[in-house]
Motif scaffolding. Structure first.
Motif, PDB file in Angstrom:
ATOM      1  N   VAL A 175       1.584   5.285 -12.620  1.00  0.00           N
ATOM      2  CA  VAL A 175       2.319   6.168 -11.700  1.00  0.00           C
ATOM      3  C   VAL A 175       3.106   5.408 -10.632  1.00  0.00           C
ATOM      4  CG1 VAL A 175       0.884   8.217 -12.044  1.00  0.00           C
ATOM      5  CG2 VAL A 175       0.239   6.551 -10.273  1.00  0.00           C
ATOM      6  N   LYS A 176       2.807   4.144 -10.447  1.00  0.00           N
ATOM      7  CA  LYS A 176       3.539   3.334  -9.464  1.00  0.00           C
ATOM      8  C   LYS A 176       4.100   2.063 -10.086  1.00  0.00           C
ATOM      9  CE  LYS A 176       2.629   5.963  -5.859  1.00  0.00           C
ATOM     10  NZ  LYS A 176       3.707   6.671  -5.146  1.00  0.00           N
ATOM     11  N   PHE A 177       4.008   1.943 -11.376  1.00  0.00           N
ATOM     12  CA  PHE A 177       4.397   0.686 -12.031  1.00  0.00           C
ATOM     13  C   PHE A 177       5.867   0.351 -11.767  1.00  0.00           C
ATOM     14  CE2 PHE A 177       5.914  -1.561 -15.914  1.00  0.00           C
ATOM     15  CZ  PHE A 177       5.279  -2.767 -15.655  1.00  0.00           C
ATOM     16  N   GLY A 178       6.725   1.326 -11.920  1.00  0.00           N
ATOM     17  CA  GLY A 178       8.152   1.085 -11.704  1.00  0.00           C
ATOM     18  C   GLY A 178       8.478   0.796 -10.256  1.00  0.00           C
ATOM     19  N   HIS A 179       7.566   1.126  -9.347  1.00  0.00           N
ATOM     20  CA  HIS A 179       7.842   0.869  -7.931  1.00  0.00           C
ATOM     21  C   HIS A 179       7.933  -0.631  -7.652  1.00  0.00           C
ATOM     22  CE1 HIS A 179       6.992   5.068  -7.697  1.00  0.00           C
ATOM     23  NE2 HIS A 179       6.623   5.118  -6.448  1.00  0.00           N
ATOM     24  N   VAL A 180       6.974  -1.398  -8.197  1.00  0.00           N
ATOM     25  CA  VAL A 180       6.979  -2.855  -7.934  1.00  0.00           C
ATOM     26  C   VAL A 180       7.787  -3.635  -8.966  1.00  0.00           C
ATOM     27  CG1 VAL A 180       4.971  -3.326  -6.499  1.00  0.00           C
ATOM     28  CG2 VAL A 180       4.664  -2.962  -8.956  1.00  0.00           C
TER      29      VAL A 180
ATOM     30  N   LEU B 136       0.880  -1.169   0.000  1.00  0.00           N
ATOM     31  CA  LEU B 136       0.000   0.000   0.000  1.00  0.00           C
ATOM     32  C   LEU B 136       0.917   1.218   0.000  1.00  0.00           C
ATOM     33  CD1 LEU B 136      -2.541  -1.210   2.681  1.00  0.00           C
ATOM     34  CD2 LEU B 136      -2.952  -0.988   0.234  1.00  0.00           C
ATOM     35  N   ASP B 137       0.850   2.016  -1.033  1.00  0.00           N
ATOM     36  CA  ASP B 137       1.758   3.154  -1.111  1.00  0.00           C
ATOM     37  C   ASP B 137       1.278   4.263  -0.192  1.00  0.00           C
ATOM     38  OD1 ASP B 137       3.604   5.216  -2.306  1.00  0.00           O
ATOM     39  OD2 ASP B 137       3.945   3.528  -3.673  1.00  0.00           O
ATOM     40  N   GLY B 138       2.206   4.788   0.603  1.00  0.00           N
ATOM     41  CA  GLY B 138       1.858   5.942   1.451  1.00  0.00           C
ATOM     42  C   GLY B 138       0.855   5.601   2.536  1.00  0.00           C
ATOM     43  N   TRP B 139       1.117   4.524   3.275  1.00  0.00           N
ATOM     44  CA  TRP B 139       0.129   3.999   4.230  1.00  0.00           C
ATOM     45  C   TRP B 139       0.819   3.726   5.561  1.00  0.00           C
ATOM     46  CZ3 TRP B 139      -4.983   2.898   2.425  1.00  0.00           C
ATOM     47  CH2 TRP B 139      -5.820   2.293   3.344  1.00  0.00           C
TER      48      TRP B 139
ATOM     49  N   GLY C  70      -3.283   5.839  -1.133  1.00  0.00           N
ATOM     50  CA  GLY C  70      -2.894   6.551   0.086  1.00  0.00           C
ATOM     51  C   GLY C  70      -1.850   7.604  -0.227  1.00  0.00           C
ATOM     52  N   ASP C  71      -0.957   7.264  -1.120  1.00  0.00           N
ATOM     53  CA  ASP C  71       0.126   8.182  -1.448  1.00  0.00           C
ATOM     54  C   ASP C  71      -0.294   9.264  -2.442  1.00  0.00           C
ATOM     55  OD1 ASP C  71       2.998   8.835  -1.232  1.00  0.00           O
ATOM     56  OD2 ASP C  71       2.855   8.542  -3.394  1.00  0.00           O
ATOM     57  N   MET C  72      -0.791   8.848  -3.591  1.00  0.00           N
ATOM     58  CA  MET C  72      -1.035   9.835  -4.651  1.00  0.00           C
ATOM     59  C   MET C  72      -2.129  10.823  -4.261  1.00  0.00           C
ATOM     60  SD  MET C  72       1.244   9.177  -6.867  1.00  0.00           S
ATOM     61  CE  MET C  72       0.822  10.104  -8.327  1.00  0.00           C
TER      62      MET C  72
ATOM     63  N   ALA D 220       3.552  -1.592   3.468  1.00  0.00           N
ATOM     64  CA  ALA D 220       3.521  -0.291   2.804  1.00  0.00           C
ATOM     65  C   ALA D 220       4.957   0.193   2.659  1.00  0.00           C
ATOM     66  CB  ALA D 220       2.708   0.702   3.624  1.00  0.00           C
ATOM     67  N   ASP D 221       5.166   1.212   1.839  1.00  0.00           N
ATOM     68  CA  ASP D 221       6.536   1.670   1.607  1.00  0.00           C
ATOM     69  C   ASP D 221       6.939   2.850   2.485  1.00  0.00           C
ATOM     70  OD1 ASP D 221       4.774   3.329   0.207  1.00  0.00           O
ATOM     71  OD2 ASP D 221       6.130   3.598  -1.497  1.00  0.00           O
ATOM     72  N   HIS D 222       5.976   3.589   2.986  1.00  0.00           N
ATOM     73  CA  HIS D 222       6.224   4.753   3.854  1.00  0.00           C
ATOM     74  C   HIS D 222       4.869   5.337   4.193  1.00  0.00           C
ATOM     75  CE1 HIS D 222       5.154   7.131   0.384  1.00  0.00           C
ATOM     76  NE2 HIS D 222       5.991   6.384  -0.320  1.00  0.00           N
ATOM     77  N   GLY D 223       4.852   6.275   5.131  1.00  0.00           N
ATOM     78  CA  GLY D 223       3.590   6.901   5.487  1.00  0.00           C
ATOM     79  C   GLY D 223       3.228   8.068   4.577  1.00  0.00           C
TER      80      GLY D 223
ATOM     81  N   ASN E  15      10.450   7.194   1.387  1.00  0.00           N
ATOM     82  CA  ASN E  15       9.893   7.464   0.057  1.00  0.00           C
ATOM     83  C   ASN E  15       9.853   6.173  -0.739  1.00  0.00           C
ATOM     84  OD1 ASN E  15      12.219   7.352  -1.973  1.00  0.00           O
ATOM     85  ND2 ASN E  15      13.089   8.703  -0.401  1.00  0.00           N
ATOM     86  N   SER E  16       9.241   6.248  -1.897  1.00  0.00           N
ATOM     87  CA  SER E  16       8.991   5.022  -2.660  1.00  0.00           C
ATOM     88  C   SER E  16      10.269   4.368  -3.152  1.00  0.00           C
ATOM     89  CB  SER E  16       8.134   5.327  -3.886  1.00  0.00           C
ATOM     90  OG  SER E  16       6.850   5.689  -3.513  1.00  0.00           O
ATOM     91  N   GLU E  17      11.225   5.188  -3.568  1.00  0.00           N
ATOM     92  CA  GLU E  17      12.439   4.588  -4.122  1.00  0.00           C
ATOM     93  C   GLU E  17      13.160   3.766  -3.053  1.00  0.00           C
ATOM     94  OE1 GLU E  17      15.895   7.120  -5.122  1.00  0.00           O
ATOM     95  OE2 GLU E  17      16.028   5.936  -6.962  1.00  0.00           O
TER      96      GLU E  17
END
Ligand SMILES: O=C(O)[C@@H](CO)OP(=O)(O)O
Ligand SMILES: [Mn+2]
Ligand SMILES: [Mn+2]
Length: 563
Positions: A364-369, A31-34, A433-435, A474-477, A84-86
């Motif tokens: 927008v998050k494809f490269g993250h995973v 979950l991004d930004g959670w 959560g993030d975007m 999640a990757d970060h809050g 952050n996501s990276e």
């Protein structure tokens, strides 16, 4: 903090886990930004209806806990650095903590080594007769760039021969407070004035808001990069000003304007001519250390053959990135600081051990995973075992207007991949959560969090059907705190008494949950790793696939206890 894993020469084959079986389908949900924060009106996750995630929390402490997702736990310089996501996805996928870009640049600047490297020597050849252009995010967020690093680079470059410098500024408002662009431009102008006093012709030449100009990612919308190209390279923009301070102040007067989305602007002289377009013989440095939002511009600056938009002119420049942004594409080919060598990621190990993986998110998050998960490496490890699927994100619709984003579509794809039984691991990133959190729109973020919870339910139901296992984290809050706070945690108010909106990530820990019918009954979270972080997840995932993790990975979060 390792800079390289001590893995040289070690076998790729993973030992079988003594207690956990192979062959279960493992759903990996990010979950991004959670993050996790106390209940509060500015905690959108708490305010949203999230029955699926609430139910998982009830499994604490055996199957739900918190892990660190910021600061040194993910390789950032200090524990004041938000996640952050990276760095988050790097840590999740790599299973090891690497000194990350921000830290490596700090070290290279502090030691002066940056000026001795190949990248700097390369651009230096342009200093005698050309201009040095610095393009990047004007911010001290520490996610993509840092202002103090820009300051040091300006000073160092001038001391190493740059005589004419032009800075192209992207305003932030996403990792820092909206409106802070004005102060950053003022501070930069002070620095440039100091350089001018020393005889260096140094000015701001162009700019725009990061989300509208230049800093797109994953090829979501090339028009964003084109606007940047026009302003930075051609010196053409719909808005022209005599100086950057006037530019940001004036452009922000529009009641709908904010730093993230400021339109492109060019700085012009008395006769209306741009003061800093990019010409043959110039040097260009993109000073962001983070990769994703600089890669598209890097392609436009470096590739001879390029068809994403009409560049009009393709100046012959010497271009270097602050870092090399893509290790697989080797892009840019010149860079000032060597990036962390993230090797032997869990993705590569699992592919080499026959695990079939499906990864999916929206653009927008494809490269993250995929890219970040695999240590900033694009492409497959083994295309016969892996499938990465991208769902196109909405373009040109603000995420607070469409807060459900593509959560449902991602969940449906994941469900289908799970039910197909063609994959051992099905990995997704759910972006809401993030975007939506970054827009600062509380109501929309609450809607987005609910949509994310519903998506999780679809995935967990599919895991249930195939007797699989899930691991969710999640990757970060971000969405769990939408208010800027004082040291005691009280929301800060502006001069009109309004609570200051926090659009950025946070320092909060993130939840992690495991479960599913395929999880052996004795599996539970260990209690001896209170400080565990995102880097402990990779070993855990390997265990869930029935493998022992390599001994140099951060330890697994789970143990098997038979009562
Ligand atoms: O949007 C981004 O670029 C960053 C914030 O600057 O967010 P994330 O790390 O979640 O991708
Ligand atoms: Mn993220
Ligand atoms: Mn974010």
């Amino acid at each position: 903090m390792a800079t390289r894993p001590p893995a040289e020469g070690k076998p790729w084959e993973l030992a079988a886990h003594p207690q956990l079986a192979k062959g279960k389908v493992v759903g990996v949900v990010v979950l991004d930004g959670w993050g996790e924060a106390p209940p509060d009106p500015f905690n959108c996750i708490h305010a949203a209806d999230t029955p699926t995630l609430d139910a998982l929390k009830k499994g604490a402490p055996e199957r739900w806990r918190l892990i660190k997702a910021h600061g040194t736990a993910v390789g950032l310089p200090t524990d004041d650095d938000m996640g952050n996501s990276e760095v988050g996805h790097n840590a999740l996928g790599a299973g090891q903590i690497y000194a990350q870009g921000a830290k490596l640049v700090d070290l290279a600047l502090a030691s002066g080594k940056i000026y001795e490297g190949e990248g700097f020597k390369y651009i230096q050849q342009s200093f005698e007769s050309g201009t040095l252009h610095l393009i990047g995010l004007l911010s001290d967020g520490g996610v993509h760039s840092r202002f103090d690093q820009l300051q040091l680079l300006l000073k160092g470059a001038s001391e190493h021969g740059a005589k004419r410098i032009r800075v192209h500024v992207l305003t932030d408002g996403r990792d820092v407070l909206d409106g802070s662009s004005v102060r950053f431009v003022e501070m930069l102008e002070e620095d440039l004035a100091r350089l001018r006093n020393k005889g260096v012709d140094a000015r701001i030449a162009s700019g725009g808001g990061r989300m509208y100009v230049t800093m797109d990612r994953y090829e979501n919308d090339w028009q964003v990069v084109k606007r940047g190209w026009d302003a930075h390279v051609l010196g053409e923009a719909p808005h022209k000003f005599k100086n950057a301070l006037e530019a940001v102040k004036k452009l922000r007067e529009d009641p709908k304007a904010n730093d993230q989305y400021l339109p492109p602007f060019a700085i012009v002289d008395e006769s209306g001519k741009p003061v800093g377009s990019i010409q043959d013989g110039d040097a260009v440095v993109t000073f962001n250390f983070r990769a994703d939002r600089m890669l598209m511009l890097a392609k436009a600056l470096e590739y001879e053959n390029f068809d994403k938009f009409d560049r009009v002119r393709f100046p012959k420049i010497r271009y270097a990135g602050m870092l090399q942004y893509d290790g697989e594409l080797k892009l840019p080919s010149h860079y000032l600081v060597a990036p962390p060598e993230i090797e032997r990621t869990s993705g590569e190990y699992l592919a080499r051990n026959g695990v079939r993986t499906y990864a999916c998110s929206e653009t927008v998050k494809f490269g993250h995973v995929t890219f970040f998960w695999n240590g900033n490496r694009s492409g497959y490890f083994d295309s016969s075992l892996e499938k990465y699927e991208e769902i196109p994100s909405d373009i040109s619709i603000p995420f607070n207007v469409q807060p459900k984003m593509k959560a449902l579509e991602i969940a449906q794809k994941a469900r289908d991949a799970i039910l197909s039984r063609k994959f051992d691991q099905v990995r997704v990133n759910i972006a809401n959560g993030d975007m939506v959190g970054h827009t600062g729109d509380i109501e929309a973020t609450i809607v987005g969090c609910k949509a994310a919870d519903e998506a999780v339910k679809i995935i967990l139901d599919a895991i249930e059907q195939v007797g699989g296992i899930f691991i969710l984290s999640a990757d970060h809050g971000n969405a769990e705190d939408m208010a800027k706070r004082d040291k005691s945690g009280k929301p800060l108010r502006d001069k009109d008494g309004k609570v200051q909106t926090l659009t950025s990530h946070t320092l909060n820990p993130v939840p992690i949950a495991i479960g599913g019918p395929g999880l052996a009954p004795g599996v539970r979270f260990r209690t001896d790793l209170p400080n565990a972080g995102l880097a402990n997840v990779a070993a855990t995932v390997m265990n869930l696939h029935g493998f022992e993790a390599p001994d140099y990975y951060e330890p697994t979060l789970i143990e098997v206890v038979y009562k």
